[in-house]
Motif scaffolding. Structure first.
Motif, PDB file in Angstrom:
ATOM      1  N   ASN A 230     -12.026  18.997 -31.259  1.00  0.00           N
ATOM      2  CA  ASN A 230     -11.844  17.587 -30.921  1.00  0.00           C
ATOM      3  C   ASN A 230     -11.100  17.430 -29.597  1.00  0.00           C
ATOM      4  N   VAL A 231     -11.439  16.365 -28.896  1.00  0.00           N
ATOM      5  CA  VAL A 231     -10.713  15.916 -27.708  1.00  0.00           C
ATOM      6  C   VAL A 231     -10.539  14.412 -27.859  1.00  0.00           C
ATOM      7  N   THR A 232      -9.301  13.957 -27.953  1.00  0.00           N
ATOM      8  CA  THR A 232      -9.043  12.528 -28.072  1.00  0.00           C
ATOM      9  C   THR A 232      -8.068  12.101 -26.979  1.00  0.00           C
ATOM     10  N   PHE A 233      -8.243  10.884 -26.506  1.00  0.00           N
ATOM     11  CA  PHE A 233      -7.343  10.369 -25.471  1.00  0.00           C
ATOM     12  C   PHE A 233      -7.488   8.856 -25.349  1.00  0.00           C
ATOM     13  N   ARG A 234      -6.514   8.267 -24.666  1.00  0.00           N
ATOM     14  CA  ARG A 234      -6.577   6.846 -24.325  1.00  0.00           C
ATOM     15  C   ARG A 234      -7.160   6.723 -22.922  1.00  0.00           C
ATOM     16  N   LEU A 235      -8.163   5.885 -22.810  1.00  0.00           N
ATOM     17  CA  LEU A 235      -8.797   5.601 -21.522  1.00  0.00           C
ATOM     18  C   LEU A 235      -8.463   4.161 -21.145  1.00  0.00           C
ATOM     19  N   THR A 236      -7.831   3.984 -19.979  1.00  0.00           N
ATOM     20  CA  THR A 236      -7.495   2.646 -19.492  1.00  0.00           C
ATOM     21  C   THR A 236      -8.333   2.352 -18.247  1.00  0.00           C
ATOM     22  N   VAL A 237      -9.026   1.228 -18.284  1.00  0.00           N
ATOM     23  CA  VAL A 237      -9.887   0.787 -17.185  1.00  0.00           C
ATOM     24  C   VAL A 237      -9.265  -0.472 -16.586  1.00  0.00           C
ATOM     25  N   SER A 238      -9.000  -0.478 -15.276  1.00  0.00           N
ATOM     26  CA  SER A 238      -8.346  -1.614 -14.610  1.00  0.00           C
ATOM     27  C   SER A 238      -9.152  -2.044 -13.388  1.00  0.00           C
ATOM     28  N   THR A 239      -9.236  -3.361 -13.196  1.00  0.00           N
ATOM     29  CA  THR A 239      -9.950  -3.909 -12.029  1.00  0.00           C
ATOM     30  C   THR A 239      -9.151  -4.982 -11.292  1.00  0.00           C
ATOM     31  N   LEU A 240      -8.101  -5.519 -11.914  1.00  0.00           N
ATOM     32  CA  LEU A 240      -7.321  -6.612 -11.313  1.00  0.00           C
ATOM     33  C   LEU A 240      -5.835  -6.325 -11.482  1.00  0.00           C
ATOM     34  N   ASP A 241      -5.018  -6.906 -10.605  1.00  0.00           N
ATOM     35  CA  ASP A 241      -3.580  -6.755 -10.803  1.00  0.00           C
ATOM     36  C   ASP A 241      -2.994  -7.894 -11.620  1.00  0.00           C
ATOM     37  N   HIS A 242      -3.803  -8.913 -11.935  1.00  0.00           N
ATOM     38  CA  HIS A 242      -3.378  -9.954 -12.863  1.00  0.00           C
ATOM     39  C   HIS A 242      -4.621 -10.664 -13.410  1.00  0.00           C
ATOM     40  N   ALA A 243      -4.456 -11.328 -14.528  1.00  0.00           N
ATOM     41  CA  ALA A 243      -5.571 -12.052 -15.133  1.00  0.00           C
ATOM     42  C   ALA A 243      -5.942 -13.264 -14.287  1.00  0.00           C
ATOM     43  N   SER A 244      -7.240 -13.604 -14.324  1.00  0.00           N
ATOM     44  CA  SER A 244      -7.735 -14.767 -13.574  1.00  0.00           C
ATOM     45  C   SER A 244      -8.651 -15.601 -14.466  1.00  0.00           C
ATOM     46  N   HIS A 245      -8.869 -16.843 -14.056  1.00  0.00           N
ATOM     47  CA  HIS A 245      -9.706 -17.778 -14.800  1.00  0.00           C
ATOM     48  C   HIS A 245     -11.164 -17.320 -14.705  1.00  0.00           C
ATOM     49  N   SER A 246     -11.808 -17.154 -15.889  1.00  0.00           N
ATOM     50  CA  SER A 246     -13.180 -16.649 -15.887  1.00  0.00           C
ATOM     51  C   SER A 246     -14.164 -17.663 -15.321  1.00  0.00           C
ATOM     52  N   GLY A 247     -13.841 -18.948 -15.429  1.00  0.00           N
ATOM     53  CA  GLY A 247     -14.732 -19.953 -14.850  1.00  0.00           C
ATOM     54  C   GLY A 247     -14.615 -20.039 -13.343  1.00  0.00           C
ATOM     55  N   MET A 248     -13.413 -19.852 -12.831  1.00  0.00           N
ATOM     56  CA  MET A 248     -13.181 -19.965 -11.395  1.00  0.00           C
ATOM     57  C   MET A 248     -13.746 -18.770 -10.634  1.00  0.00           C
ATOM     58  N   PHE A 249     -13.630 -17.544 -11.228  1.00  0.00           N
ATOM     59  CA  PHE A 249     -13.993 -16.350 -10.467  1.00  0.00           C
ATOM     60  C   PHE A 249     -15.042 -15.465 -11.150  1.00  0.00           C
ATOM     61  N   GLY A 250     -15.448 -15.820 -12.376  1.00  0.00           N
ATOM     62  CA  GLY A 250     -16.468 -15.048 -13.055  1.00  0.00           C
ATOM     63  C   GLY A 250     -17.778 -15.038 -12.279  1.00  0.00           C
ATOM     64  N   GLY A 251     -18.421 -13.891 -12.184  1.00  0.00           N
ATOM     65  CA  GLY A 251     -19.646 -13.755 -11.413  1.00  0.00           C
ATOM     66  C   GLY A 251     -19.412 -13.132 -10.060  1.00  0.00           C
ATOM     67  N   ALA A 335      -8.886 -15.244 -28.116  1.00  0.00           N
ATOM     68  CA  ALA A 335      -9.566 -15.107 -26.832  1.00  0.00           C
ATOM     69  C   ALA A 335      -9.383 -16.362 -25.996  1.00  0.00           C
ATOM     70  N   SER A 336      -9.209 -16.170 -24.684  1.00  0.00           N
ATOM     71  CA  SER A 336      -9.137 -17.290 -23.751  1.00  0.00           C
ATOM     72  C   SER A 336     -10.134 -17.046 -22.626  1.00  0.00           C
ATOM     73  N   ASN A 337     -10.370 -18.046 -21.834  1.00  0.00           N
ATOM     74  CA  ASN A 337     -11.320 -17.932 -20.719  1.00  0.00           C
ATOM     75  C   ASN A 337     -10.657 -17.174 -19.570  1.00  0.00           C
ATOM     76  N   THR A 338     -10.548 -15.872 -19.748  1.00  0.00           N
ATOM     77  CA  THR A 338      -9.770 -15.044 -18.825  1.00  0.00           C
ATOM     78  C   THR A 338     -10.542 -13.795 -18.438  1.00  0.00           C
ATOM     79  N   LEU A 339     -10.456 -13.463 -17.162  1.00  0.00           N
ATOM     80  CA  LEU A 339     -10.912 -12.158 -16.696  1.00  0.00           C
ATOM     81  C   LEU A 339      -9.791 -11.154 -16.951  1.00  0.00           C
ATOM     82  N   LEU A 340     -10.046 -10.180 -17.810  1.00  0.00           N
ATOM     83  CA  LEU A 340      -8.998  -9.240 -18.190  1.00  0.00           C
ATOM     84  C   LEU A 340      -8.728  -8.250 -17.059  1.00  0.00           C
ATOM     85  N   PRO A 341      -7.461  -8.005 -16.731  1.00  0.00           N
ATOM     86  CA  PRO A 341      -7.163  -7.043 -15.665  1.00  0.00           C
ATOM     87  C   PRO A 341      -7.310  -5.591 -16.116  1.00  0.00           C
ATOM     88  N   SER A 342      -7.003  -5.293 -17.402  1.00  0.00           N
ATOM     89  CA  SER A 342      -7.074  -3.926 -17.916  1.00  0.00           C
ATOM     90  C   SER A 342      -7.548  -3.933 -19.359  1.00  0.00           C
TER      91      SER A 342
END
Length: 481
Positions: A230-251, A335-342
């Motif tokens: 077995n190989v197990t681990f935590r994988l963290t994926v990040s794209t933003l340094d803070h959450a943003s409004h999904s309607g304002m910036f989604g897409g 859940a909220s209308n948020t772009l998740l940073p991580s």
């Protein structure tokens, strides 16, 4: 069930021997006569909630160790019985208590080490159990409770087999016996390697029986000859340094959930087979096992197809697999209308026999870094690895075990692989390279170890005890070499 044992006491004088057939018959009689006491002792162990995870009360594990040690001392065959601990690797903290015992071999007989573990998995939610997890309950021919199968029945298989052996041949044994009942297997055995090194003289043996696996079905015994690592681990994926409004910036802005989903999807091909270059498969022969049996044993829903390629058992025993076992993300209710940073996920990869777990970790790391979408940042931590294992089946101990199983069950054993992992076996091999390893068990495909409604089939258990007693009796007659 009552927790009052019967008054059956093992005899201390050997009975008249009329050849091996007579010995086997008497072993069967002894196992049967002692079975009520064996089940009573097992129920007492199951009532102790000995979960070894750090979030649970360690006093329960200590109480379980004391109860096991009392049973072992009651056998009156060991020169030494003790409860011991070792430091957790990389620190001063002590691991959970293990019960150890030893009786020296005489007159050229071999020594066999009997392993099991007395700690258990967390029970999960009570409402998922048909009866209380730590209140052993008999329904039909199955005893239900957490640890009833995995692995307190393994503990009691050793105890009951020795009781039967002594009842038939007496306690003046030439066979060497060592016992190691671990207290932290379900927590990854963090002190196991140090414990072996510190207790090497106490545990060294010619053959090692690990009673922590499965049987083919309720009527057919099995010897486990292959285990995935077995190989197990935590994988963290990040794209933003803070959450943003999904309607304002989604897409326009890739959120971490989108990147994580795309990245995780790269781990499998369209058929659900692992698509990570460098993760290898093993060449193992597998028995017949069809889709109907898979559905019956797993609860696969109607209309949901199995995944992968090749024979079904080859997919489980000899090929790698990857499972997402957890995701840290907002729940649907919150859940909220948020772009998740991580986003963090827990990945569990099973590694085919023959591949090094450390190499597999690097292969997985390279794949994830190379396939990170949109330039997402990848972090891998909280890593745990365990080596796969292949049994050398050419030795005398395997031959003796197969013969004993066939005599006890009335059927020849099946050689099986196991999709799960027992990483400490590789550590046993490293510390005792000349010892022959036998992986046996008291479970069957419906035991549901680690799941709600874990259970032990009493017929399987009775035959497993007799098989081990017959194996020990065979070794009592066998000169080493």
């Amino acid at each position: 069930m009552t927790d009052t044992p019967t008054d059956v006491q093992p005899a201390r004088e050997p009975r008249a021997d009329h050849g091996w057939g007579g010995t086997l018959d008497r072993l069967g009689e002894a196992v049967e006569a002692g079975f009520p006491s064996t089940i009573a002792d097992l129920t007492r162990l199951v009532r102790i909630p000995s979960v070894s995870w750090s979030a649970f009360d360690p006093e329960h594990v200590a109480a379980s160790a004391e109860a096991v040690a009392e049973l072992v001392r009651g056998l009156e065959v060991f020169d030494e019985v003790d409860i011991r601990r070792a430091a957790v690797a990389g620190g001063a903290e002590l691991g959970q208590p293990a019960v150890v015992a030893r009786r020296a071999a005489r007159n050229g007989r071999p020594t066999v080490l009997l392993y099991a573990h007395h700690d258990v998995q967390p029970p999960g939610r009570d409402e998922h159990w048909e009866s209380a997890p730590f209140e052993p309950t008999l329904r039909g021919d199955r005893l239900y409770g957490r640890g009833a199968a995995d692995d307190k029945a393994g503990v009691m298989a050793h105890v009951a087999a020795i009781r039967a052996l002594v009842d038939v041949v007496g306690d003046d044994l030439d066979l060497g016996l060592a016992l190691f009942i671990e207290g932290e297997e379900e927590d990854g055995s963090p002190s196991f390697a140090d414990f072996l090194r510190e207790q090497r003289d106490l545990l060294e043996a010619d053959a090692i029986v690990v009673a922590d696996s499965n049987n083919w079905d309720v009527d057919t015994p099995a010897l486990t000859v292959a285990l995935r690592g077995n190989v197990t681990f935590r994988l963290t994926v990040s794209t933003l340094d803070h959450a943003s409004h999904s309607g304002m910036f989604g897409g326009a802005v890739p959120d971490a959930m989108l990147a994580a989903i795309r990245l995780l999807d790269s781990l499998w091909d369209e058929e659900g087979s692992v698509a990570v270059s460098g993760l290898r498969s093993a060449d193992l022969e597998t028995p017949e096992y069809d889709e109907a049996q898979l559905r019956a044993e797993t609860g696969l829903l109607d209309g949901v197809a199995p995944i992968g390629r090749g024979g079904i058992l080859a997919r489980i025993w000899a090929q790698p697999s990857i499972t997402v076992t957890g995701i840290d993300a907002p729940s649907v209710a919150h859940a909220s209308n948020t772009l998740l940073p991580s986003v963090a996920v827990r990945l569990s990869a099973r590694i085919a026999p023959g591949q090094d777990a450390g190499q597999a970790l690097e292969v997985l790391r390279e794949h994830l870094l190379a396939n990170a979408p949109f330039g997402a940042r990848i972090e891998i931590d909280d890593v745990d690895t365990g080596q796969p294992f292949l049994v050398d089946t050419s030795g005398w101990a395997v031959a003796e075990a197969r013969a004993a199983m066939a005599e006890a069950w009335g059927r020849a054993p099946v050689d099986i692989g196991v999709g799960g992992s027992i990483p400490f076996i590789a550590e046993l091999v490293e510390e005792f390279p000349s010892a022959q390893i036998l992986v046996t068990g008291v479970e069957d495909p419906d035991s549901r170890a680690h799941s709600p409604n874990e259970s032990l089939h009493l017929g399987v258990f009775r035959r497993a005890v007799l098989a081990e007693a017959a194996f020990l009796a065979r070794l009592e007659r066998r000169e080493q070499g």
